[in-house]
Design a protein around this motif. Structure first.
Motif, PDB file in Angstrom:
ATOM      1  N   LEU A 191       0.831  -1.236   0.045  1.00 12.74           N
ATOM      2  CA  LEU A 191       0.051   0.124   0.033  1.00 12.74           C
ATOM      3  C   LEU A 191       0.829   1.366  -0.027  1.00 12.74           C
ATOM      4  CD1 LEU A 191      -2.566   1.646   0.389  1.00 12.74           C
ATOM      5  CD2 LEU A 191      -2.584   1.173   2.814  1.00 12.74           C
ATOM      6  N   VAL A 192       0.751   2.079  -1.320  1.00 14.05           N
ATOM      7  CA  VAL A 192       1.640   3.144  -1.031  1.00 14.05           C
ATOM      8  C   VAL A 192       0.622   4.486  -1.213  1.00 14.05           C
ATOM      9  CG1 VAL A 192       3.516   4.450  -2.559  1.00 14.05           C
ATOM     10  CG2 VAL A 192       3.398   1.793  -2.598  1.00 14.05           C
ATOM     11  N   VAL A 193       1.189   5.294  -0.580  1.00  8.24           N
ATOM     12  CA  VAL A 193       0.374   6.615  -0.183  1.00  8.24           C
ATOM     13  C   VAL A 193       1.179   7.807  -0.865  1.00  8.24           C
ATOM     14  CG1 VAL A 193      -1.184   5.637   1.243  1.00  8.24           C
ATOM     15  CG2 VAL A 193       0.479   6.613   2.097  1.00  8.24           C
ATOM     16  N   ASP A 194       0.411   8.820  -0.835  1.00  7.63           N
ATOM     17  CA  ASP A 194       1.180  10.218  -1.152  1.00  7.63           C
ATOM     18  C   ASP A 194       1.424  10.824   0.199  1.00  7.63           C
ATOM     19  OD1 ASP A 194       1.534  12.365  -3.381  1.00  7.63           O
ATOM     20  OD2 ASP A 194       1.171  13.207  -1.489  1.00  7.63           O
ATOM     21  N   PRO A 195       2.628  11.569   0.361  1.00  2.85           N
ATOM     22  CA  PRO A 195       2.885  12.071   1.736  1.00  2.85           C
ATOM     23  C   PRO A 195       1.934  13.032   2.210  1.00  2.85           C
ATOM     24  CG  PRO A 195       4.954  11.807   0.274  1.00  2.85           C
ATOM     25  CD  PRO A 195       3.660  11.654  -0.575  1.00  2.85           C
ATOM     26  N   ASP A 196       1.002  13.895   1.220  1.00  2.00           N
ATOM     27  CA  ASP A 196       0.103  14.875   1.567  1.00  2.00           C
ATOM     28  C   ASP A 196      -1.270  14.266   1.954  1.00  2.00           C
ATOM     29  OD1 ASP A 196       1.906  16.710   1.212  1.00  2.00           O
ATOM     30  OD2 ASP A 196       1.793  16.803  -1.138  1.00  2.00           O
ATOM     31  N   GLU A 197      -1.400  12.940   1.656  1.00  2.00           N
ATOM     32  CA  GLU A 197      -2.709  12.643   2.260  1.00  2.00           C
ATOM     33  C   GLU A 197      -3.125  12.402   3.557  1.00  2.00           C
ATOM     34  OE1 GLU A 197      -5.009   8.472   0.709  1.00  2.00           O
ATOM     35  OE2 GLU A 197      -3.174   8.773  -0.056  1.00  2.00           O
ATOM     36  N   PRO A 198      -3.978  12.929   3.935  1.00  2.00           N
ATOM     37  CA  PRO A 198      -4.506  12.751   5.441  1.00  2.00           C
ATOM     38  C   PRO A 198      -4.384  11.497   6.259  1.00  2.00           C
ATOM     39  CG  PRO A 198      -6.199  13.963   3.991  1.00  2.00           C
ATOM     40  CD  PRO A 198      -5.116  13.161   3.146  1.00  2.00           C
ATOM     41  N   VAL A 199      -4.017  11.391   7.377  1.00  2.00           N
ATOM     42  CA  VAL A 199      -3.691  10.273   7.826  1.00  2.00           C
ATOM     43  C   VAL A 199      -4.980   9.557   8.512  1.00  2.00           C
ATOM     44  CG1 VAL A 199      -3.737  11.322  10.404  1.00  2.00           C
ATOM     45  CG2 VAL A 199      -2.449   9.402  10.031  1.00  2.00           C
ATOM     46  N   GLY A 200      -6.042  10.136   8.408  1.00  2.00           N
ATOM     47  CA  GLY A 200      -7.415   9.478   8.847  1.00  2.00           C
ATOM     48  C   GLY A 200      -7.637   8.794   7.599  1.00  2.00           C
ATOM     49  N   ARG A 201      -7.633   9.344   6.128  1.00  2.00           N
ATOM     50  CA  ARG A 201      -7.650   8.412   5.094  1.00  2.00           C
ATOM     51  C   ARG A 201      -7.050   7.097   5.168  1.00  2.00           C
ATOM     52  NH1 ARG A 201      -7.510  11.754  -0.089  1.00  2.00           N
ATOM     53  NH2 ARG A 201      -9.073  13.079   0.894  1.00  2.00           N
ATOM     54  N   VAL A 202      -5.507   7.354   5.327  1.00  2.00           N
ATOM     55  CA  VAL A 202      -4.548   6.438   5.134  1.00  2.00           C
ATOM     56  C   VAL A 202      -5.086   5.196   6.235  1.00  2.00           C
ATOM     57  CG1 VAL A 202      -2.185   5.812   5.631  1.00  2.00           C
ATOM     58  CG2 VAL A 202      -2.712   7.885   4.504  1.00  2.00           C
ATOM     59  N   ALA A 203      -5.414   5.676   7.424  1.00  2.00           N
ATOM     60  CA  ALA A 203      -5.796   4.618   8.249  1.00  2.00           C
ATOM     61  C   ALA A 203      -6.987   3.884   7.995  1.00  2.00           C
ATOM     62  CB  ALA A 203      -5.950   5.365   9.874  1.00  2.00           C
ATOM     63  N   ARG A 204      -8.110   4.286   7.357  1.00  2.00           N
ATOM     64  CA  ARG A 204      -9.234   3.791   7.073  1.00  2.00           C
ATOM     65  C   ARG A 204      -8.572   2.439   5.680  1.00  2.00           C
ATOM     66  NH1 ARG A 204     -11.587   8.698   7.535  1.00  2.00           N
ATOM     67  NH2 ARG A 204     -11.134   9.411   5.190  1.00  2.00           N
ATOM     68  N   THR A 205      -7.683   3.030   4.973  1.00  2.00           N
ATOM     69  CA  THR A 205      -7.500   2.378   3.700  1.00  2.00           C
ATOM     70  C   THR A 205      -6.410   1.096   4.138  1.00  2.00           C
ATOM     71  OG1 THR A 205      -7.149   4.130   2.344  1.00  2.00           O
ATOM     72  CG2 THR A 205      -6.248   2.255   1.632  1.00  2.00           C
ATOM     73  N   MET A 206      -5.683   1.262   5.332  1.00  2.00           N
ATOM     74  CA  MET A 206      -5.108   0.119   5.889  1.00  2.00           C
ATOM     75  C   MET A 206      -5.802  -1.039   6.597  1.00  2.00           C
ATOM     76  SD  MET A 206      -2.008   2.458   8.053  1.00  2.00           S
ATOM     77  CE  MET A 206      -1.365   1.071   8.896  1.00  2.00           C
ATOM     78  N   SER A 207      -7.152  -0.145   7.104  1.00  2.00           N
ATOM     79  CA  SER A 207      -7.938  -1.155   7.752  1.00  2.00           C
ATOM     80  C   SER A 207      -8.678  -1.952   6.645  1.00  2.00           C
ATOM     81  CB  SER A 207      -8.849  -0.388   8.645  1.00  2.00           C
ATOM     82  OG  SER A 207      -9.925  -1.103   9.021  1.00  2.00           O
ATOM     83  N   GLU A 208      -9.056  -1.243   5.507  1.00  2.00           N
ATOM     84  CA  GLU A 208      -9.660  -2.078   4.712  1.00  2.00           C
ATOM     85  C   GLU A 208      -9.013  -3.030   3.864  1.00  2.00           C
ATOM     86  OE1 GLU A 208     -10.832   1.017   2.361  1.00  2.00           O
ATOM     87  OE2 GLU A 208     -12.579   1.911   3.292  1.00  2.00           O
ATOM     88  N   ARG A 209      -7.561  -2.886   3.762  1.00  2.00           N
ATOM     89  CA  ARG A 209      -6.750  -3.799   3.287  1.00  2.00           C
ATOM     90  C   ARG A 209      -6.280  -4.963   3.783  1.00  2.00           C
ATOM     91  NH1 ARG A 209      -3.603  -1.286  -1.164  1.00  2.00           N
ATOM     92  NH2 ARG A 209      -2.498  -3.356  -1.010  1.00  2.00           N
TER      93      ARG A 209
END
Length: 627
Positions: A169-187
């Motif tokens: 799972l690769v994300v953009d450094p500017d992405e909000p941490v809340g959205r990243v956490a949700r994606t981690m959970s979904e994956r």
């Protein structure tokens, strides 16, 4: 059956083929022509048809080593799986039956001819000494490395590649941490990766807990602000054992896996190693790290020897088992420090660095090794506060003893004033030892401290080793340290010692391991190496006038053989309920181990004599320069 042992056709062809094979096979490289003639003369030859039983060393140990001369044989190494497909197929030039012959036990294998096959059987009396040579040790080590025990079901998980279960799972450094956490959970992932200068950074569940939830930061925080730089990583193709060692040593939650172009291919966590041959080590390590109190820590730590036995049984190389053993010891020490200091007022675990010394510092500890230690206080800590810390260090030492680790109250121990000083005091002492190693046990203290490895706190004390960086500018000190390093001689018990003691007992640490450890430490210091391990020091110093490259390579092999024998016999003692020791009863060693120990001692002693001779006839300025 096409013929019996000793049939004329088999004998004539067999002698010709065996003679040619012995002249080229690396196992027999050190044998003389006369010894090879004797091997051929003592051999028996046999032709087998497809499907015929060649050997069943599960029923009874064999007194011969078998060599395939023509054809192929199928080999089963597990008695419980002989009805399943063969574990491997061996062809011309390959050997079998040597494990049963050397150990004199019914350890297999079962061998059946896969086609019309000619086999030579070499008698133990003739071939046994070959396995006691350095070439024999290399052959056995290589065989153990490539032939994974069939009883394990982990063969397909020996590389870190096999442990990757999902795309990264690769994300953009500017992405909000809340959205990243949700994606981690979904994956269902415990991490997210983001590109940073110099590599890949990882945001893990632990990072989210510590830097967002606990810190009260907004879920709109850019995820890139949570990382400090590139995360540790391993390349595709790295063994699972190497990856696990890095994971444990650096106490990582997740380890990135990249290809040679630096692209992220996935990541692994401790739980992913449950299916690898090293999984038992990860499981115990996690339990040690999470021990709730000192009683639980001690109870868990006493299971370490059993875990080491299982790792060896699963086919992990001895050197890797010892490194994993060290990682577990380090975790026990760190957890003991954390638990003890959590219960004490007026002392802070941030006020000092704890160093592992001796074999633990070098990452070479076996079951008989003492947990030697030292402490370096931060320079701002008032001396009046040191006694309270030393009292806490004494409690830590008692916890380690309860955990089954060995300590020496009269040796190198953090609670003793000689081994708990400020950074400034350590540097001042080191300069004194460099100038006059004969004073205040300077040579001994130098040997202890240059093996120091920080496992808690800031690095502090390693500054001591930097003081010795200009050792070659002090030829008198260089010579005195050499004399101290060579003072412990490699030797076997004399006939008189055997007779007067009624039994041949050999201290493998005193008379074999420490001589090569001391030699390597001096050689490493002399060439300005910062390596800690004996093998790494030998390799760093290889090619110097004191230590030619070929001799260094031989000493590396010798040290690894000795460590393998030490660990195996100490685990056997532990299983019998005996206290592991370095004192080996020579009559209890297998013939191969006895021969390997004898050869190792001769090799180390020869290296010591050479260094003595060079020191007498070559000035110190020529000891470490180019040859």
């Amino acid at each position: 059956m096409d013929g019996a042992f000793g049939s004329g056709g088999a004998d004539e062809e067999g002698r010709q083929r065996l003679t040619a094979l012995l002249a080229e096979h690396p196992l027999f490289a050190a044998t003389t022509p006369a010894e090879r003639v004797a091997l051929v003369a003592g051999a028996r030859f046999h032709r087998y048809g497809a499907g015929e039983l060649v050997l069943d060393a599960f029923r009874a140990p064999t007194s011969e080593v078998h060599v395939v001369l023509t054809g192929q044989v199928d080999v089963w190494s597990d008695a419980s799986r002989t009805l399943e497909p063969a574990d491997e197929r061996r062809g011309p030039g390959e050997l079998f039956g040597f494990s049963a012959m050397l150990t004199e036990r019914s350890v297999g294998p079962r061998v059946i001819a896969a086609e019309r096959t000619l086999v030579a059987a070499l008698p133990a009396d003739e071939v046994g000494p070959v396995f006691s040579s350095p070439a024999g040790a290399r052959f056995l080590a290589a065989d153990a490395a490539v032939r994974v025990l069939p009883t394990t079901r982990f063969v397909s998980y020996s590389l870190v590649d096999d442990l990757i279960t999902s795309p990264p799972l690769v994300v953009d450094p500017d992405e909000p941490v809340g959205r990243v956490a949700r994606t981690m959970s979904e994956r269902g992932l415990g991490y997210a990766a983001l590109p940073v200068p110099g590599g890949i950074a990882l945001v893990t569940d632990a990072v989210l807990r510590d830097r967002v939830l606990a810190a009260g930061r907004s879920t709109d925080t850019p995820v890139g602000t949570l990382v400090d730089g590139p995360a540790p990583s391993v390349l595709l193709g790295t063994s699972a054992a190497e990856a696990q060692i890095l994971l444990l040593e650096q106490e990582l939650d997740v380890l990135a896996v990249v290809d040679r172009a630096g692209r992220l291919r996935g990541a692994v966590s401790a739980r992913d190693f449950a299916v690898s041959p090293t999984g038992v080590g990860v499981s115990l390590h996690e339990r040690l790290r999470r021990a709730a109190d000192t009683e639980e820590l001690a109870r868990r730590a006493r299971r370490i020897p059993a875990a080491l036995s299982e790792l060896l049984a699963r086919g992990l190389a001895t050197a890797r088992v010892i490194v994993l053993h060290q990682a577990m010891i380090d975790t026990v020490v760190r957890r003991a420090i954390a638990l003890v200091f959590a219960d004490r007022d007026g002392v802070s675990p941030e006020a000092f660095s704890w160093l592992a010394l001796g074999s633990n510092g070098r990452r070479e500890a076996v079951l008989s090794s003492d947990v030697d230690s030292a402490v370096s206080f931060v320079d701002g800590l008032a001396p009046a506060e040191w006694p309270a810390y030393r009292q806490a260090f004494a409690v830590v030492t008692r916890v380690l003893e309860q955990a089954g680790l060995r300590t020496d109250d009269h040796g190198a121990a953090a609670f003793r004033p000689a081994f708990s000083r400020s950074n400034a005091e350590w540097r001042r002492a080191a300069r004194g030892w460099l100038a006059a190693p004969e004073r205040d046990q300077g040579a001994i203290m130098t040997s202890l401290l240059v093996d120091g490895r920080p496992i808690h706190g800031d690095e502090g004390l390693p500054a001591v080793t930097r003081v010795f960086g200009d050792l070659r500018e002090h030829p008198g000190t260089l010579r005195l340290l050499l004399e101290e390093s060579l003072s412990r001689r490699a030797r076997m018990p004399s006939v008189w010692e055997v007779v007067t003691r009624k039994a041949g007992v050999f201290d493998v640490k005193e008379h074999a391991v420490l001589p090569v450890v001391n030699l390597a430490r001096w050689a490493g210091l002399a060439v300005h190496s910062t390596e800690l391990g004996t093998v790494d020091r030998l390799r760093a110093a290889a090619g110097s006038p004191m230590l030619p490259a070929d001799r260094a390579d031989t000493l590396v092999e010798v040290f690894e053989v000795l460590q393998r024998i030490r660990l195996r016999y100490q685990l056997l003692a532990q299983q019998r309920g005996d206290r592991p020791t370095d004192r080996l009863a020579l009559d209890r060693l297998s013939p191969i181990d006895r021969g390997l120990v004898t050869e190792a001692v001769r090799t180390i002693a020869a290296a010591q004599r050479r260094m003595d001779n060079v020191a007498q006839y070559v000035p110190p300025s020529g000891w470490t320069g180019p040859r």
